[in-house]
Design an enzyme around this catalytic site. Structure first.
Site, PDB file in Angstrom:
ATOM      1  N   MET A 138      -0.470  -5.441   4.755  1.00  0.00           N
ATOM      2  CA  MET A 138       0.299  -4.200   4.749  1.00  0.00           C
ATOM      3  C   MET A 138      -0.411  -3.100   3.966  1.00  0.00           C
ATOM      4  O   MET A 138      -0.378  -1.927   4.346  1.00  0.00           O
ATOM      5  CB  MET A 138       1.678  -4.458   4.140  1.00  0.00           C
ATOM      6  CG  MET A 138       2.629  -5.238   5.028  1.00  0.00           C
ATOM      7  SD  MET A 138       3.279  -4.249   6.389  1.00  0.00           S
ATOM      8  CE  MET A 138       4.320  -3.094   5.488  1.00  0.00           C
ATOM      9  N   GLU A 139      -1.032  -3.485   2.859  1.00  0.00           N
ATOM     10  CA  GLU A 139      -1.611  -2.473   1.976  1.00  0.00           C
ATOM     11  C   GLU A 139      -2.915  -1.885   2.500  1.00  0.00           C
ATOM     12  O   GLU A 139      -3.097  -0.668   2.477  1.00  0.00           O
ATOM     13  CB  GLU A 139      -1.843  -3.077   0.586  1.00  0.00           C
ATOM     14  CG  GLU A 139      -0.575  -3.488  -0.146  1.00  0.00           C
ATOM     15  CD  GLU A 139       0.330  -2.314  -0.435  1.00  0.00           C
ATOM     16  OE1 GLU A 139      -0.172  -1.189  -0.599  1.00  0.00           O
ATOM     17  OE2 GLU A 139       1.556  -2.528  -0.502  1.00  0.00           O
ATOM     18  N   THR A 140      -3.835  -2.735   2.947  1.00  0.00           N
ATOM     19  CA  THR A 140      -5.157  -2.231   3.330  1.00  0.00           C
ATOM     20  C   THR A 140      -5.687  -2.864   4.614  1.00  0.00           C
ATOM     21  O   THR A 140      -6.889  -2.833   4.858  1.00  0.00           O
ATOM     22  CB  THR A 140      -6.180  -2.486   2.204  1.00  0.00           C
ATOM     23  OG1 THR A 140      -6.313  -3.909   2.003  1.00  0.00           O
ATOM     24  CG2 THR A 140      -5.756  -1.821   0.904  1.00  0.00           C
TER      25      THR A 140
END
Length: 405
Positions: A132-134
């Site tokens: 989700m983040e990167t």
């Protein structure tokens, strides 16, 4: 997490990350007089020195620095969130993303097993946050973190908050964890594979690889372990999931369920709630909260304690649900049992005002036409739904607006 202002801008959720409170700052604060760069940097040194930053690290960090106008442009580009939870999740939890997560699970199996054993956080949850983040490290932000934080501070944007983050970032460099030129991240200072703000790095980042540095930019083991450490520190319950998709009986009182807060799973069962797969809840004493992100006709959930822990990473129901769902998909489970309502869309403020206007015009007093869906508007929606024979959920949807029009 108090680590990810940038995602607020991308997702435009009304669910702000815990660290991302800067998104609520008024634009007026950005227009404060801009100090000269040299005096601004010079003024930082006494504070940096007091925090244990070496002069060498300080000068290396600010070598070539000038305020980045693109960073300030991004602070102003924060339009209203206009995306349904379904759109948010479907954009982020794709077959491609699931497949990549499964490949990462295989590639980093030994590390993930060790992280799970040490911190008690399920490997798939750590992978889901990384995804989700990167997108599993494929895009960690292209901004020099020191420069970005300095730009925000120098321009007076949430100055107290970002000044502390800037000084903390300088300490991270001074301690030798990363070279300033390699400390890259989002425009708001979120860094590395799983997007920690500097203050979060100092509190929760770990040296899992054992090389003497906590490197969340270049060491995937450090990044994954740091994420698990963060979740554990905020109360992750080992061996438990994040929540359950559920079914409810005919005539279920949605208003009562949403107002009930946390009840035990046994209490929810007594109200007729069950799992969509027909299985029993593993621990009837666990407490859970009802969550209905798309109204009565969409998927419905009971959210456990670990759901709240995920929200400590990013204070967004949509984000936490997407993380939990992606983790389940990486684990091998299917999609949601109940489909999202077809043709629904999120309402912007103008459309919410239109909904209020139309409800009142039809004899259901929705209160002031202000574009804010509060208790009076929800009561009007429920009254209208009873009148026309719809499920009474009080949900302000695009489908409801279309029907009223």
């Amino acid at each position: 997490m108090f680590m990810r202002l940038a995602r607020v801008v991308r997702s435009f959720t009304s669910h702000l990350p815990t660290l991302a409170v800067a998104a609520s700052v008024s634009i007026a604060s950005i227009t404060s007089p801009l100090a000269s760069t040299s005096s601004f940097v010079a003024g930082l040194w006494p504070e940096a020195q007091a925090m244990g930053v070496s002069r060498q690290a300080f000068e290396a960090s600010f070598a070539g620095y000038s305020p980045n106008p693109k960073v300030m442009e991004l602070t102003r580009k924060q339009p209203e969130f206009s995306q349904t939870v379904a759109d948010y999740i479907n954009k982020r939890v794709t077959g491609s993303q699931v497949g990549r997560g499964q490949r990462m699970r295989s590639e980093w199996a030994q590390t993930l097993a060790g992280v799970e054993e040490r911190y008690g956080v399920q490997a798939e949850v750590v992978l889901a946050i990384w995804g989700m983040e990167t997108n599993f490290g494929s895009f960690m932000g292209g901004n020099n973190t020191i420069y970005a934080l300095a730009t925000l501070t120098q321009n007076g944007y949430r100055e107290s908050f970002f000044r502390k983050e800037l000084l903390t970032a300088l300490r991270i460099v001074s301690d030798g964890h990363i070279q300033p030129s390699q400390m890259t991240g989002s425009w708001a200072g979120a860094m590395g594979h799983t997007q920690f703000m500097p203050s979060s790095f100092m509190q929760y980042a770990v040296d899992y690889s054992g090389d003497g540095t906590r490197d969340i930019w270049n060491s995937i083991p450090d990044a994954l372990a740091s994420t698990a450490n963060y979740l554990r520190a905020h109360g992750w319950q080992a061996g438990e999931t994040w929540g359950y998709e559920i079914t409810v009986p005919n005539g279920f009182n949605f208003e009562q369920a949403e107002q009930a807060g946390k009840l035990s799973l046994a209490q929810w069962q007594a109200l007729g709630v069950g799992r969509t797969n027909g299985r029993a809840f593993p621990r009837a004493g666990d407490t859970a909260e009802f969550y209905m992100p798309a109204g009565a006709t969409g998927p419905k959930f009971l959210m456990l304690r670990n759901f709240d822990v995920i929200k400590r990473y990013n204070n967004s129901n949509s984000y936490a649900l997407a993380v939990g769902h992606l983790a389940d998909r990486i684990l091998g489970t299917g999609g949601f049992a109940t489909p999202w309502p077809s043709g629904d869309f999120a309402l912007n403020s103008s459309q919410r005002a239109d909904l209020q206007r139309l409800l009142s015009r039809n004899g259901f007093d929705a209160g002031p036409v202000d574009g804010r869906i509060g208790p009076k508007t929800r009561a009007a929606i429920r009254a209208y739904q009873r009148h026309v024979g719809l499920p009474v959920d009080g949900y302000a949807s695009g489908l409801l607006l279309t029907r009223l029009r």
